[in-house]
Design an enzyme around this catalytic site. Structure first.
Site, mmCIF file in Angstrom:
data_model
loop_
_atom_site.group_PDB
_atom_site.id
_atom_site.type_symbol
_atom_site.label_atom_id
_atom_site.label_comp_id
_atom_site.label_asym_id
_atom_site.label_seq_id
_atom_site.Cartn_x
_atom_site.Cartn_y
_atom_site.Cartn_z
ATOM 1 N N CYS A 314 -18.306 27.343 -18.334
ATOM 2 C CA CYS A 314 -18.172 27.611 -16.892
ATOM 3 C C CYS A 314 -17.277 28.834 -16.750
ATOM 4 O O CYS A 314 -16.074 28.715 -16.495
ATOM 5 C CB CYS A 314 -17.593 26.407 -16.169
ATOM 6 S SG CYS A 314 -18.527 24.881 -16.430
ATOM 7 N N ALA A 315 -17.859 30.024 -16.921
ATOM 8 C CA ALA A 315 -17.076 31.231 -17.173
ATOM 9 C C ALA A 315 -16.632 31.977 -15.926
ATOM 10 O O ALA A 315 -15.587 32.634 -15.945
ATOM 11 C CB ALA A 315 -17.876 32.180 -18.064
ATOM 12 N N ALA A 316 -17.424 31.964 -14.851
ATOM 13 C CA ALA A 316 -17.117 32.799 -13.679
ATOM 14 C C ALA A 316 -15.764 32.398 -13.079
ATOM 15 O O ALA A 316 -15.404 31.211 -13.090
ATOM 16 C CB ALA A 316 -18.221 32.655 -12.639
ATOM 17 N N PRO A 317 -14.989 33.389 -12.574
ATOM 18 C CA PRO A 317 -15.283 34.828 -12.449
ATOM 19 C C PRO A 317 -14.928 35.666 -13.669
ATOM 20 O O PRO A 317 -15.036 36.882 -13.620
ATOM 21 C CB PRO A 317 -14.426 35.235 -11.260
ATOM 22 C CG PRO A 317 -13.236 34.350 -11.348
ATOM 23 C CD PRO A 317 -13.740 33.030 -11.870
ATOM 24 N N LYS A 320 -10.796 33.659 -17.926
ATOM 25 C CA LYS A 320 -10.636 33.038 -19.244
ATOM 26 C C LYS A 320 -11.535 33.710 -20.275
ATOM 27 O O LYS A 320 -11.159 33.850 -21.448
ATOM 28 C CB LYS A 320 -10.952 31.546 -19.146
ATOM 29 C CG LYS A 320 -10.060 30.780 -18.181
ATOM 30 C CD LYS A 320 -10.453 29.322 -18.129
ATOM 31 C CE LYS A 320 -9.672 28.578 -17.068
ATOM 32 N NZ LYS A 320 -9.992 29.050 -15.697
ATOM 33 N N ASP A 338 -22.570 30.509 -16.733
ATOM 34 C CA ASP A 338 -22.226 29.878 -15.457
ATOM 35 C C ASP A 338 -23.514 29.408 -14.797
ATOM 36 O O ASP A 338 -24.531 30.110 -14.825
ATOM 37 C CB ASP A 338 -21.484 30.843 -14.531
ATOM 38 C CG ASP A 338 -20.710 30.103 -13.458
ATOM 39 O OD1 ASP A 338 -19.526 29.796 -13.697
ATOM 40 O OD2 ASP A 338 -21.289 29.818 -12.393
ATOM 41 N N ASP A 365 -27.713 25.602 -16.821
ATOM 42 C CA ASP A 365 -26.999 24.382 -16.475
ATOM 43 C C ASP A 365 -26.255 23.926 -17.727
ATOM 44 O O ASP A 365 -26.860 23.715 -18.779
ATOM 45 C CB ASP A 365 -27.991 23.314 -16.011
ATOM 46 C CG ASP A 365 -27.300 22.046 -15.531
ATOM 47 O OD1 ASP A 365 -26.086 21.887 -15.778
ATOM 48 O OD2 ASP A 365 -27.971 21.202 -14.912
ATOM 49 N N ASP A 383 -13.932 24.547 -18.815
ATOM 50 C CA ASP A 383 -13.075 24.426 -17.634
ATOM 51 C C ASP A 383 -13.960 23.851 -16.533
ATOM 52 O O ASP A 383 -14.592 24.579 -15.769
ATOM 53 C CB ASP A 383 -12.508 25.789 -17.242
ATOM 54 C CG ASP A 383 -11.519 25.690 -16.097
ATOM 55 O OD1 ASP A 383 -10.851 24.647 -15.984
ATOM 56 O OD2 ASP A 383 -11.429 26.637 -15.304
ATOM 57 N N CYS A 440 -8.510 21.641 -12.931
ATOM 58 C CA CYS A 440 -7.397 21.937 -12.021
ATOM 59 C C CYS A 440 -7.215 20.774 -11.051
ATOM 60 O O CYS A 440 -6.993 20.967 -9.857
ATOM 61 C CB CYS A 440 -7.641 23.244 -11.263
ATOM 62 S SG CYS A 440 -9.182 23.293 -10.329
#
Length: 587
Positions: A314-317, A320, A338, A365, A383, A440
């Site tokens: 889950c890379a965006a934006p 990381k 993403d 996905d 993340d 988070c």
């Protein structure tokens, strides 16, 4: 008699006008603008001048005798040119207007003066009404301002009373046996505290209950207060293009007041800036990136090395992802994935600006990425999407927008994503294959419960995150009991670490596939596998029974302590307390 003569003369002139050219009547053609100038002169005349003119003796100009041609023409015309008296009177009025426009005498001076007086009187009256309206409006605004100020002061007073009541309630709960009021149980005080938290901080009932279950009352108040203040502005230096000292010196020269983040080798904390920190030449050149300090933690725990194959699910934006690329020194193979296509634009832009050359951007996905990429990665960072209960200071709408259903749906997705991340790891090469899971959120259902689920479903184990600070994960939470190794995970809270609420767990893959899979290479192997699984199941059941018994013993001890503290309560209070607890659990 003079009026009659004048009237007769006007009739003659009018009749001549109707049958003769204009030159024959006027003699000479008037210059252009004569009428307009006469009108303007008439309008500009003051009332005093008009009074003087009215007092003057009116002079009767002699009428020029008509010529023989005019008399002949008049004799040829019928005696009466108008069909009715009304038309004749209208023509006379028109002639009066014509004479006035030409600067002649005016018989209606006195009437016009009266009209002007009335007009001035009306204008004056209108001006007075407008002044009264403005004065009334000013008084009304002043009254409303005073009333709103009183209301605001009353609200502040009410909030002050609520704050004092919360602090008093927390003090009583801290020394319940000595300070409680007679006839009030602990549940009554907790219910009052929950109500005050909702009124003072604006939380929903579900979230207020969750926070009070997660912390003791005194720490819960500190956590709630910390969520009302913003977290520090931090930037991460891109070591692919610059060093931290160089970036710090350049920003200081531009008027930025900053300091080093001690626990991070690439972080800088900004206290004050005279320039937009996100628009400096250094930022545009890709030397640093605006990034929350809490998001450094999962990348530090991942510890990516050079020439490895790494997946950011889950890379965006891209904060990381670019940090991982810097750790890999632009070597190896990095996949930035993403699930939302619109977010990949910002991801690609940040990768380009920060000079990342070893990454590709994909749009899969995360739960199905194994079918596209297969098990080929050495390290995976997940993340996971979450409810965001740890970033309330950045998004206050979380206080009321998140519900139990949101938490349940996120937890279900997180479990699927974590299993997919584990399955994406390769088992070849002899090196330890690592998955780092982070959120988070502060909810146990999205953190410890998800990791515990993965421990039961896959051949993985938890290892130390390698982070120098943080609170250990919860092994026990209310009626839930988790694997003892959960304490190797790390939690971060705003009131303890001045960071956004965060959770980090590091897992190592031991073997491929899911636990308790049926692998049959022959009948003998199948029987041995069944016996082995049966023994493992019995051992795990025994361990769970022991954990449950230990939990029951601890619960009984807690209950006995509470019973000692609650000595003197009657049976009715005990029944009411049990009913309220059951109601809260159902809610």
């Amino acid at each position: 008699e003079k009026k009659k003569e004048k009237k007769k003369e006007k009739r003659v002139v009018l009749k001549v006008r109707l049958i003769m050219p204009k030159k024959a009547v006027d003699g000479k053609k008037k210059k252009k603008g004569t009428v307009d100038e006469g009108v303007k002169t008439k309008k500009k005349a003051t009332a005093a001048e008009k009074k003087k003119q009215s007092k003057k003796v009116k002079k009767v100009e002699p009428v020029e005798e008509s010529s023989e041609e005019e008399e002949e023409l008049l004799e040829q015309q019928p005696s009466n040119l108008f069909e009715s008296d009304e038309e004749e009177e209208e023509a006379e009025d028109n002639m009066d207007v014509l004479d006035w426009a030409r600067g002649g005498e005016d018989d209606s001076d006195e009437e016009e003066l009266e009209i002007e007086k009335e007009s001035r009187r009306l204008e004056q009256q209108k001006a007075e009404e407008e002044e009264e309206a403005e004065a009334e409006m000013r008084d009304k605004i002043a009254d409303e301002t005073e009333r709103s100020g009183v209301q605001f002061n009353q609200e502040l007073k009410d909030l002050g009373e609520i704050r004092q009541r919360m602090e008093a309630t927390i003090e009583v709960l801290g020394s319940f046996r000595e300070l409680r009021e007679e006839g009030k149980s602990r549940t009554d005080y907790l219910y009052q505290l929950k109500t005050d938290v909702r009124s003072y901080f604006g939380y929903s009932g579900w979230l207020a209950s969750k926070i009070l279950h997660l912390f003791d009352p005194a720490e819960a108040l500190k956590f709630l207060d910390a969520n009302e203040t913003p977290r520090p502005v931090t930037i991460r230096v891109n070591t692919l293009k610059a060093k931290r000292r160089e970036v710090a010196q350049a920003l200081i020269r531009r008027g930025v007041n900053l300091d080093l983040i001690k626990w991070s080798p690439v972080g800088l904390q900004v206290f004050e800036s005279t320039v937009p920190i996100g628009a400096t030449p250094e930022y545009l050149a890709g030397q640093y990136m605006l990034q929350g300090a809490s998001s450094y933690l999962p990348v530090m725990a991942l510890g990516a090395k050079e020439n490895e194959r790494v997946l950011d699910m889950c890379a965006a934006p891209g904060g990381k992802t670019t940090y991982i690329a810097a750790d890999m020194k632009n070597t190896g193979f990095l996949v930035a994935n993403d699930s939302k296509k619109e977010r990949t634009k910002a991801l690609s832009a940040n990768l380009s600006r920060l000079g990342v050359r070893n990454a590709i951007v994909t749009n899969y996905d995360g739960r199905k990425i194994v079918t596209a990429m297969k098990a080929t990665f050495d390290r995976v960072l997940l993340d996971a999407p979450c409810t965001g209960l740890g970033v309330i200071s950045r998004d206050p709408t979380v206080k009321v927008s998140r519900t139990y259903d949101d938490e349940r749906q996120c937890a279900h997705m997180q479990k699927e994503l974590l299993l997919a991340a584990i399955d994406s790891l390769s088992v070849k090469g002899g090196k330890a294959k690592v998955v780092v899971y982070s959120t988070c959120s502060i909810a146990v259902e999205e953190n410890e419960a998800v990791v515990d689920y993965a421990l039961k479903k896959r051949h993985v184990k938890l290892v130390d995150t390698g982070l120098s600070f943080g609170t250990p994960g919860y092994v026990k939470y209310r009626s839930k009991r988790f694997h003892p190794s959960i304490n190797l995970t790390r939690r971060y809270f705003p009131h303890q670490h001045n960071l956004d609420g965060f959770y980090v767990a590091k897992l190592v893959k031991l073997a491929p596939g899911a636990k308790l899979d049926k692998r049959r290479e022959g009948e003998g192997d199948g029987e041995r596998a069944k016996k082995k699984r049966k023994i493992e199941k019995e051992e795990s059941d025994d361990e769970e029974d022991e954990d449950y018994e230990n939990g029951e013993e601890e619960d009984e001890e807690d209950y006995e302590e509470d019973g000692e503290e609650d000595e003197g309560d009657n049976e009715e209070d005990g029944k009411e307390e049990e009913e309220k607890e059951e109601g809260e659990e159902e809610e």
